[in-house]
Write an enzyme that holds these catalytic residues in place. Structure first.
Site, PDB file in Angstrom:
ATOM      1  N   ASP A  58       4.758   7.027  -6.002  1.00 23.86           N
ATOM      2  CA  ASP A  58       5.141   5.890  -6.843  1.00 23.86           C
ATOM      3  C   ASP A  58       4.961   6.194  -8.325  1.00 23.86           C
ATOM      4  OD1 ASP A  58       5.122   4.867  -4.257  1.00 23.86           O
ATOM      5  OD2 ASP A  58       4.565   2.869  -4.937  1.00 23.86           O
ATOM      6  N   ARG A  73      -9.877  -3.011 -11.736  1.00 20.74           N
ATOM      7  CA  ARG A  73      -8.699  -3.055 -12.611  1.00 20.74           C
ATOM      8  C   ARG A  73      -9.040  -3.231 -14.094  1.00 20.74           C
ATOM      9  NH1 ARG A  73      -7.343  -0.365  -8.840  1.00 20.74           N
ATOM     10  NH2 ARG A  73      -5.822  -1.060  -7.292  1.00 20.74           N
ATOM     11  N   ASP A  98      -2.588  -7.220  -8.671  1.00 16.27           N
ATOM     12  CA  ASP A  98      -2.942  -6.190  -9.645  1.00 16.27           C
ATOM     13  C   ASP A  98      -2.112  -6.253 -10.914  1.00 16.27           C
ATOM     14  OD1 ASP A  98      -5.063  -5.128  -8.308  1.00 16.27           O
ATOM     15  OD2 ASP A  98      -3.948  -3.489  -7.385  1.00 16.27           O
ATOM     16  N   SER A 126      -1.159   0.145   3.058  1.00 16.53           N
ATOM     17  CA  SER A 126      -1.438   0.370   1.648  1.00 16.53           C
ATOM     18  C   SER A 126      -2.957   0.419   1.514  1.00 16.53           C
ATOM     19  CB  SER A 126      -0.857  -0.772   0.811  1.00 16.53           C
ATOM     20  OG  SER A 126      -1.305  -0.687  -0.519  1.00 16.53           O
TER      21      SER A 126
END
Length: 407
Positions: free
Chosen positions: A16, A96, A125, A177
């Site tokens: 990605d 994050r 996110d 994921s």
């Protein structure tokens, strides 16, 4: 977006973000600087700088942020006993803001005008990255390719990679994921998208299935200073090393696995499996020590704020005035949460066995069921009458004040 000449991209080296790197260069005709943050995810980082440069990055930063992650993000959240919807210890959420903070710092250092991430338009996110950036430097723009491009599937990404000479990572196909760091591993997608399905046998990384855990318990001690853990079995560790050691202990005994359906910030429900072995042990030990050292009213006030504090982290408001203000209050409550907790680890359970502190508020002379000379039990009669006055008054108003009891 013609004003964007340079972008800082959160880069993992996977398919990605490799595609995103090349797509940004082509679509925006700008330089791309990458940041790969080591938060203890355990992925191989060797060679990732070269890969980023080969894919088109102008400069590639690969940074070990593990100690900062645990010391300045995980520990403050655990001082607050932060837990989302009663179960989730916020392993992804708390990572994050640190990544975003470092991206902003690099953007300022490299004179970049924008940040970029690989979060999808469905998840939390994207909000966390972008709110953190807004809270630190609102001048920076954000590029979120999943909200812009026409690539809709993994097959599309692979085709783009082949067309643009991007090496496609060779790895075992994973049906989920996965997000991993020192605090947890999360699994989403695959068979987990049906909330009735049991997670498959390979949906484990940190935590042993309970059936495979030792048949003998293990007893450990954890020392705390002002709400933060500092030692295991009287051996001091750095923040990251301490959490890693607890992950090993908890995983060995099947501790810290949660399977839940949660409410995402964007408005949908999502099913996830979380493995947080060390964090689960810390949470149990910290709460137990607070019972010995914290004033009742302070504890109850703080406990009422836990859901709001956890929500702030989950929603991405780490760098907000309300979170920072609440943190100051929480840290004040932790000044005397110092001492040692003894715990038994066994078959998925964390069982407190004992606790001690130089700031203990426990008075054995008051608590004893034996004869004592410091508490006059007759005093309770007047106390109960006083605290019950409003109840008597309500009943007098309803029953004897000429009104129906249902009024």
């Amino acid at each position: 977006m013609s004003s964007i000449k340079k972008v800082v991209l959160a880069y993992s080296g996977g398919l990605d973000t490799s595609v995103i790197l090349k797509w940004i260069k082509k679509h925006y005709d700008c330089e791309v600087v990458t940041l790969t943050a080591d938060l203890g995810q355990g992925e191989e980082l060797d060679g990732i700088e070269g890969k980023a440069l080969e894919t088109g990055a102008t400069k590639a930063f690969v940074e070990d942020l593990r100690e900062e992650f645990v010391r300045d993000y995980i520990f403050p959240a655990f001082r607050a006993n932060a837990i989302y919807e009663g179960r989730y210890l916020l392993g992804t959420s708390i990572a994050r803001p640190l990544i975003a903070k470092r991206m902003v710092e690099i953007a300022n250092m490299e004179d970049a005008q924008a940040l970029a991430h690989g979060a999808t338009g469905k998840g939390n996110d994207q909000v966390r990255f972008e709110l953190a950036a807004m809270g630190l430097d609102p001048r920076l723009k954000t590029i979120a390719p999943w909200r812009e491009w026409d690539l809709k599937s993994r097959s599309d990404l692979m085709a783009f990679a082949e067309e643009n000479g991007i090496p496609i990572p060779v790895s075992r196909k994973k049906p989920w994921s996965i997000d991993a760091n020192l605090l947890h591993v999360s699994f989403e997608g695959g068979e987990l998208e049906d909330p009735w399905n049991e997670p498959g046998p390979d949906c484990y990384r940190l935590v042993q299935p309970v059936e495979k855990t030792p048949d003998e318990p293990e007893v450990i001690t954890i020392d705390f200073e002002s709400g933060d853990p500092v030692a295991i079995n009287s051996v001091k560790h750095s923040p990251a090393a301490l959490l890693q050691k607890l992950n090993e202990l908890g995983g060995k005994h099947g501790i810290g696995r949660v399977d839940m359906v949660e409410n995402r910030f964007v408005g949908m429900k999502s099913r996830g499996v979380y493995e947080t072995p060390g964090g689960t042990i810390l949470h149990a030990a910290h709460r137990d020590l607070e019972g010995l050292t914290m004033d009742r009213e302070v504890m109850h006030l703080r406990d009422g704020l836990i859901p709001k504090y956890a929500e702030m982290i989950y929603y991405g408001y780490w760098f907000s005035p309300e979170r920072e203000s609440l943190q100051a209050m929480i840290d004040k409550t932790q000044e005397r949460v110092t001492g040692t907790v003894r715990l038994k680890l066994f078959k998925g359970n964390v069982i407190p066995l004992g606790r001690k502190s130089p700031y203990s508020m426990y008075n054995p002379e008051l608590a004893t069921f034996e004869e004592d000379a410091v508490y006059d039990q007759a005093d309770a009669d007047g106390f109960i009458k006083l605290v019950g006055l409003r109840l008597k008054g309500r009943m007098r108003q309803n029953k004897w004040g000429g009104r129906d009891s249902d009024d």
